[in-house]
Enzyme design. Structure first.
Site, mmCIF file in Angstrom:
data_model
loop_
_atom_site.group_PDB
_atom_site.id
_atom_site.type_symbol
_atom_site.label_atom_id
_atom_site.label_comp_id
_atom_site.label_asym_id
_atom_site.label_seq_id
_atom_site.Cartn_x
_atom_site.Cartn_y
_atom_site.Cartn_z
ATOM 1 N N LYS A 167 0.839 -1.202 0.000
ATOM 2 C CA LYS A 167 0.000 0.000 0.000
ATOM 3 C C LYS A 167 0.879 1.259 0.000
ATOM 4 C CE LYS A 167 -3.240 -2.209 3.099
ATOM 5 N NZ LYS A 167 -4.352 -1.973 4.042
ATOM 6 N N ARG B 43 -1.139 -14.417 4.237
ATOM 7 C CA ARG B 43 -1.838 -13.658 5.285
ATOM 8 C C ARG B 43 -1.120 -13.813 6.627
ATOM 9 N NH1 ARG B 43 -6.158 -10.156 4.441
ATOM 10 N NH2 ARG B 43 -7.178 -10.965 6.299
ATOM 11 N N HIS C 220 -1.587 -5.359 1.751
ATOM 12 C CA HIS C 220 -2.862 -6.063 1.638
ATOM 13 C C HIS C 220 -2.574 -7.461 1.121
ATOM 14 C CE1 HIS C 220 -6.755 -7.376 0.179
ATOM 15 N NE2 HIS C 220 -6.188 -7.595 -0.991
ATOM 16 N N PHE D 167 -14.600 4.074 8.408
ATOM 17 C CA PHE D 167 -13.292 4.494 7.894
ATOM 18 C C PHE D 167 -13.180 4.371 6.376
ATOM 19 C CE2 PHE D 167 -12.982 0.061 9.349
ATOM 20 C CZ PHE D 167 -12.558 -0.579 8.198
ATOM 21 N N GLU E 157 -9.393 -10.075 -7.285
ATOM 22 C CA GLU E 157 -8.401 -8.989 -7.205
ATOM 23 C C GLU E 157 -7.363 -9.090 -8.315
ATOM 24 O OE1 GLU E 157 -7.222 -9.294 -3.099
ATOM 25 O OE2 GLU E 157 -9.173 -8.571 -2.432
ATOM 26 N N TYR F 256 -11.993 -2.267 -2.096
ATOM 27 C CA TYR F 256 -12.471 -2.381 -0.718
ATOM 28 C C TYR F 256 -14.004 -2.329 -0.635
ATOM 29 C CZ TYR F 256 -7.799 -2.185 1.342
ATOM 30 O OH TYR F 256 -6.509 -2.482 1.734
ATOM 31 N N ASN G 108 -1.041 -0.039 7.574
ATOM 32 C CA ASN G 108 -0.510 -1.384 7.828
ATOM 33 C C ASN G 108 0.225 -1.973 6.627
ATOM 34 O OD1 ASN G 108 -2.721 -1.959 6.302
ATOM 35 N ND2 ASN G 108 -3.773 -3.215 7.823
HETATM 36 N N1 LIG Z 1 -10.744 0.352 12.308
HETATM 37 C C1 LIG Z 1 -10.056 0.729 11.224
HETATM 38 N N2 LIG Z 1 -9.608 1.999 11.097
HETATM 39 C C2 LIG Z 1 -8.916 2.390 10.021
HETATM 40 N N3 LIG Z 1 -8.610 1.579 8.988
HETATM 41 C C3 LIG Z 1 -9.029 0.314 9.073
HETATM 42 C C4 LIG Z 1 -9.770 -0.183 10.187
HETATM 43 N N4 LIG Z 1 -10.052 -1.499 9.971
HETATM 44 C C5 LIG Z 1 -9.502 -1.784 8.777
HETATM 45 N N5 LIG Z 1 -8.897 -0.716 8.234
HETATM 46 C C6 LIG Z 1 -8.194 -0.648 6.971
HETATM 47 O O1 LIG Z 1 -8.933 -1.348 6.000
HETATM 48 C C7 LIG Z 1 -8.142 -2.399 5.463
HETATM 49 C C8 LIG Z 1 -9.031 -3.553 5.115
HETATM 50 O O2 LIG Z 1 -9.604 -4.062 6.291
HETATM 51 P P1 LIG Z 1 -9.924 -5.613 6.433
HETATM 52 O O3 LIG Z 1 -10.820 -5.755 7.586
HETATM 53 O O4 LIG Z 1 -10.344 -6.140 5.104
HETATM 54 O O5 LIG Z 1 -8.512 -6.186 6.881
HETATM 55 P P2 LIG Z 1 -7.421 -7.007 6.105
HETATM 56 O O6 LIG Z 1 -8.096 -7.973 5.193
HETATM 57 O O7 LIG Z 1 -6.442 -7.560 7.080
HETATM 58 O O8 LIG Z 1 -6.661 -5.887 5.340
HETATM 59 P P3 LIG Z 1 -6.289 -5.852 3.806
HETATM 60 O O9 LIG Z 1 -7.588 -6.073 3.064
HETATM 61 O O10 LIG Z 1 -5.721 -4.474 3.609
HETATM 62 O O11 LIG Z 1 -5.310 -6.952 3.636
HETATM 63 C C9 LIG Z 1 -7.110 -2.694 6.539
HETATM 64 O O12 LIG Z 1 -5.932 -3.278 6.034
HETATM 65 C C10 LIG Z 1 -6.842 -1.321 7.097
HETATM 66 O O13 LIG Z 1 -5.906 -0.626 6.279
#
Ligand SMILES: Nc1ncnc2c1ncn2[C@@H]1O[C@H](COP(=O)(O)OP(=O)(O)OP(=O)(O)O)[C@@H](O)[C@H]1O
Length: 148
Positions: free
Chosen positions: A3, A81, A111, A51, A122, A43, A108
Site C-alpha cells: 500500500k 496472510r 494487503h 473508515f 483482485e 475495498y 498497515n
Molecule cells: N478500524 C479501522 N480503522 C482504520 N482503517 C481500518 C480499520 N479497519 C480496517 N482498516 C483498513 O482497512 C483495510 C481492510 O480491512 P480488512 O478488515 O479487510 O482487513 P485485512 O483484510 O487484514 O486488510 P487488507 O484487506 O488491507 O489486507 C485494513 O488493512 C486497514 O488498512
C-alpha cells in the site's frame, strides 16, 4: 499489494524479499496509481465502515502508488496472510511483516487476498490484460518443492 505507506517508507524490497525467501514465485508485479473508483472497488466489502472514505482517499490520493503483485506457491493465500500478520499491527505477532514494520491499522503497509475467490477477483481487477501473469519455473524450484 504494497500500500502507499509501504511504498513511501521504502519497504517494497523488504516485503518482496520475505516472499521470495519463503519460496514463493512472483508471477506478476507492477506499480499502479489507483483511481478513487479502483480503491472503492478493491475495498467494496468495507463500504459501510466508518473508515471507508478515508481508506479510499488514502489509497487513491496519488501521494504514492501501490505495488500490485501475484505470488504463486503452496498454500500461498493462507501463508501470505500469516506472513502479513493481523490487520491491526498492534495485534500482529513480532516477526510478521506488520508486526515488524507497522504500528497503525490505517497504515498497515500491505494487503493480502483472504481467499481463493478474492484472489481471483483482485487479480482480475489489478491485472486485467491477457499475458500480465507470467508462467515460469525458477531454477531452484526442485530445491523448494518436492513432488513426493
Ligand atoms: N478500524 C479501522 N480503522 C482504520 N482503517 C481500518 C480499520 N479497519 C480496517 N482498516 C483498513 O482497512 C483495510 C481492510 O480491512 P480488512 O478488515 O479487510 O482487513 P485485512 O483484510 O487484514 O486488510 P487488507 O484487506 O488491507 O489486507 C485494513 O488493512 C486497514 O488498512
Amino acid at each position: 499489494m504494497i500500500k502507499p505507506d509501504g511504498v513511501q517508507r521504502g519497504l517494497i524490497g523488504k516485503i518482496i524479499n520475505r516472499f521470495e525467501e519463503r519460496g514463493y514465485k512472483l508471477v506478476a508485479l507492477k506499480t499502479v496509481a489507483p483511481s478513487k473508483e479502483m480503491a472503492e472497488r478493491h475495498y467494496a466489502d468495507l463500504k459501510n465502515k466508518p473508515f471507508f472514505p478515508s481508506l479510499v482517499e488514502y489509497m487513491s490520493n496519488g501521494a504514492a502508488p501501490v505495488v500490485a503483485m501475484v505470488w504463486e506457491g503452496s498454500d500461498v493465500i493462507r501463508q501470505g496472510r500469516a506472513m502479513l500478520g493481523a490487520t491491526s499491527p498492534l495485534d500482529a505477532a513480532s516477526g510478521t511483516l506488520r508486526g515488524q514494520y507497522c504500528v497503525s491499522i490505517g497504515r498497515n503497509a500491505i494487503h493480502g487476498s483472504d481467499s481463493f475467490e478474492s484472489a481471483e477477483k483482485e487479480i482480475g481487477m489489478w491485472f486485467p490484460q491477457a499475458g500480465e501473469l507470467i508462467s515460469w519455473t525458477p531454477a531452484i524450484w526442485n530445491w523448494v518443492m518436492s513432488n513426493n
